[in-house]
Design an enzyme around this catalytic site. Structure first.
Site, PDB file in Angstrom:
ATOM      1  N   SER A  82      42.782  -8.407 -23.355  1.00  0.00           N
ATOM      2  CA  SER A  82      42.708  -9.813 -22.946  1.00  0.00           C
ATOM      3  C   SER A  82      42.913 -10.649 -24.201  1.00  0.00           C
ATOM      4  O   SER A  82      42.737 -10.139 -25.321  1.00  0.00           O
ATOM      5  CB  SER A  82      41.319 -10.088 -22.364  1.00  0.00           C
ATOM      6  OG  SER A  82      41.073 -11.476 -22.248  1.00  0.00           O
ATOM      7  N   TYR A  97      32.112  -9.141 -22.513  1.00  0.00           N
ATOM      8  CA  TYR A  97      33.561  -9.038 -22.274  1.00  0.00           C
ATOM      9  C   TYR A  97      34.333  -9.163 -23.590  1.00  0.00           C
ATOM     10  O   TYR A  97      35.232  -8.364 -23.880  1.00  0.00           O
ATOM     11  CB  TYR A  97      33.957 -10.143 -21.301  1.00  0.00           C
ATOM     12  CG  TYR A  97      35.359 -10.064 -20.736  1.00  0.00           C
ATOM     13  CD1 TYR A  97      35.654  -9.226 -19.660  1.00  0.00           C
ATOM     14  CD2 TYR A  97      36.380 -10.849 -21.250  1.00  0.00           C
ATOM     15  CE1 TYR A  97      36.934  -9.179 -19.115  1.00  0.00           C
ATOM     16  CE2 TYR A  97      37.662 -10.806 -20.718  1.00  0.00           C
ATOM     17  CZ  TYR A  97      37.933  -9.975 -19.650  1.00  0.00           C
ATOM     18  OH  TYR A  97      39.204  -9.930 -19.118  1.00  0.00           O
TER      19      TYR A  97
HETATM   20  P1  NAD Z   1      40.361  -7.649 -10.318  1.00  0.00           P
HETATM   21  O1  NAD Z   1      38.913  -7.951 -10.126  1.00  0.00           O
HETATM   22  O2  NAD Z   1      41.369  -8.233  -9.391  1.00  0.00           O
HETATM   23  O3  NAD Z   1      40.592  -6.064 -10.368  1.00  0.00           O
HETATM   24  C1  NAD Z   1      39.711  -5.213 -11.043  1.00  0.00           C
HETATM   25  C2  NAD Z   1      39.953  -3.784 -10.581  1.00  0.00           C
HETATM   26  O4  NAD Z   1      39.034  -2.917 -11.284  1.00  0.00           O
HETATM   27  C3  NAD Z   1      39.697  -3.576  -9.081  1.00  0.00           C
HETATM   28  O5  NAD Z   1      40.638  -2.649  -8.563  1.00  0.00           O
HETATM   29  C4  NAD Z   1      38.298  -2.935  -9.064  1.00  0.00           C
HETATM   30  O6  NAD Z   1      38.048  -2.130  -7.914  1.00  0.00           O
HETATM   31  C5  NAD Z   1      38.361  -2.110 -10.331  1.00  0.00           C
HETATM   32  N1  NAD Z   1      37.057  -1.718 -10.837  1.00  0.00           N
HETATM   33  C6  NAD Z   1      36.013  -2.513 -11.199  1.00  0.00           C
HETATM   34  N2  NAD Z   1      34.969  -1.752 -11.567  1.00  0.00           N
HETATM   35  C7  NAD Z   1      35.355  -0.458 -11.439  1.00  0.00           C
HETATM   36  C8  NAD Z   1      34.726   0.784 -11.649  1.00  0.00           C
HETATM   37  N3  NAD Z   1      33.450   0.885 -12.092  1.00  0.00           N
HETATM   38  N4  NAD Z   1      35.418   1.904 -11.391  1.00  0.00           N
HETATM   39  C9  NAD Z   1      36.698   1.856 -10.932  1.00  0.00           C
HETATM   40  N5  NAD Z   1      37.350   0.702 -10.710  1.00  0.00           N
HETATM   41  C10 NAD Z   1      36.677  -0.433 -10.969  1.00  0.00           C
HETATM   42  O7  NAD Z   1      40.643  -8.102 -11.828  1.00  0.00           O
HETATM   43  P2  NAD Z   1      42.006  -8.356 -12.656  1.00  0.00           P
HETATM   44  O8  NAD Z   1      42.013  -9.780 -13.042  1.00  0.00           O
HETATM   45  O9  NAD Z   1      43.175  -7.755 -11.990  1.00  0.00           O
HETATM   46  O10 NAD Z   1      41.644  -7.546 -13.981  1.00  0.00           O
HETATM   47  C11 NAD Z   1      42.290  -6.353 -14.379  1.00  0.00           C
HETATM   48  C12 NAD Z   1      42.150  -6.216 -15.891  1.00  0.00           C
HETATM   49  O11 NAD Z   1      42.815  -7.307 -16.515  1.00  0.00           O
HETATM   50  C13 NAD Z   1      40.714  -6.255 -16.377  1.00  0.00           C
HETATM   51  O12 NAD Z   1      40.535  -5.311 -17.426  1.00  0.00           O
HETATM   52  C14 NAD Z   1      40.570  -7.655 -16.921  1.00  0.00           C
HETATM   53  O13 NAD Z   1      39.595  -7.757 -17.919  1.00  0.00           O
HETATM   54  C15 NAD Z   1      41.969  -7.891 -17.465  1.00  0.00           C
HETATM   55  N6  NAD Z   1      42.320  -9.301 -17.649  1.00  0.00           N
HETATM   56  C16 NAD Z   1      42.367 -10.170 -16.598  1.00  0.00           C
HETATM   57  C17 NAD Z   1      42.713 -11.494 -16.821  1.00  0.00           C
HETATM   58  C18 NAD Z   1      42.799 -12.504 -15.712  1.00  0.00           C
HETATM   59  O14 NAD Z   1      42.981 -13.708 -16.008  1.00  0.00           O
HETATM   60  N7  NAD Z   1      42.710 -12.111 -14.457  1.00  0.00           N
HETATM   61  C19 NAD Z   1      42.986 -11.937 -18.127  1.00  0.00           C
HETATM   62  C20 NAD Z   1      42.915 -11.025 -19.173  1.00  0.00           C
HETATM   63  C21 NAD Z   1      42.592  -9.713 -18.920  1.00  0.00           C
END
Ligand code: NAD
Length: 260
Positions: A142, A155
């Site tokens: 991130s 985080y």
């Molecule tokens: P999201 O909540 O849409 O998806 C998260 C996924 O992780 C889901 O499939 C969920 O089931 C899975 N998950 C959560 N806990 C789990 C566990 N204990 N075991 C197995 N699976 C688990 O979130 P997203 O925004 O798609 O995030 C995905 C990645 O991208 C994350 O690492 C997040 O930190 C990173 N990220 C997101 C953003 C943003 O703006 N959305 C920005 C930077 C980084």
């Protein structure tokens, strides 16, 4: 481009992981899905990707807080798909609170999913990649792996740790055909961020769309969200020959967030 390869994408039942799984499959890559969700919806997603792209798609429900289940996930992918050539450590959770009020249990959970899970998955998948002489490890960090923000202690610590882990893995694997890169997205509109947008709308007494714009303006130069599809395409690029010397770096895709 990835025909004959196989990938594990953790946390691919939603958001960014789901789009990366789809983008890799579109290049001919077999995929192991993982993540939480309703069984019927996950099966619809699995079958949908397999039908659309004519590739093998499997699902494993490993809880990424559990080292034994992570090892079993990698073993299942190797058994069912023949190998793990691409590992995308994407599963992630967030908790937002000032540090004095940050529950220790939430700290442990965020560190487990956002940092330790990647360590366990990499250590399980790397031997197979080295044997095959080719591998791509993509850690979804991130911008919070590069800069801090208030109220996101766990985080920010986990994502900075993930960027550090990326560098070590890249160095250790450098002579074996395995690259390791961290992708550092800014704001991407997924369920993870939707909660923060709703909290901002409540706090400022504005509607959800206005709150999204306000969050973008707070942090990014570009006033728009990165899409999950754009992150999927970046992951595909990192698996291409064009990217074969990109390793050990943290790549922002962040609308100028970290430029300021
Ligand atoms: P999201 O909540 O849409 O998806 C998260 C996924 O992780 C889901 O499939 C969920 O089931 C899975 N998950 C959560 N806990 C789990 C566990 N204990 N075991 C197995 N699976 C688990 O979130 P997203 O925004 O798609 O995030 C995905 C990645 O991208 C994350 O690492 C997040 O930190 C990173 N990220 C997101 C953003 C943003 O703006 N959305 C920005 C930077 C980084």
């Amino acid at each position: 481009m990835l025909e004959g390869r196989a990938a594990v994408v953790t946390g691919s039942t939603s958001g960014i992981g789901r789009a990366i799984a789809e983008a890799l499959a579109a290049e001919g890559c077999a995929v192991m899905l993982n993540g939480f969700g309703e069984a019927e919806e996950i099966e619809r997603q699995r079958a949908g990707i397999a039908d659309a792209h004519g590739v093998r798609v499997a699902y494993n429900p490993a809880d990424m807080t559990r080292p034994d289940e992570i090892a079993a996930l990698i073993a299942a992918a190797e058994a069912e798909l023949g190998a793990v050539d691409v590992l995308v450590n994407n599963a992630g959770i967030q908790h937002v609170a000032p540090i004095e009020a940050f529950p220790a249990e939430r700290w442990d959970a965020v560190i487990a999913v956002d940092l330790s899970a990647a360590f366990h998955a990499i250590s399980a998948a790397l031997p197979g990649m080295k044997r095959g002489g080719w591998g791509r490890i993509i850690n979804i960090a991130s911008v919070q792996g590069l800069v801090g923000s208030i109220h996101k202690a766990a985080y920010v610590a986990a994502k900075h740790g993930l960027v550090g882990l990326t560098k070590v893995v890249a160095l250790e694997a450098a002579e074996s055909g395995v690259n390791c890169v961290a992708i550092c997205p800014g704001w991407v509109r997924t369920p993870l961020i939707e909660k923060q947008i709703e909290a901002r709308a409540d706090a400022d007494g504005i509607d959800v769309e206005e709150a999204g714009v306000a969050m973008l303006k707070d942090k990014q130069a570009l006033p728009r969200f990165t899409t999950v599809e754009q992150i999927g395409q970046l992951a595909v690029y990192l698996c291409s020959d064009a990217a074969s010397t990109i390793t050990g770096v943290a790549l922002p895709i962040d609308g100028g967030w970290t430029a300021q």
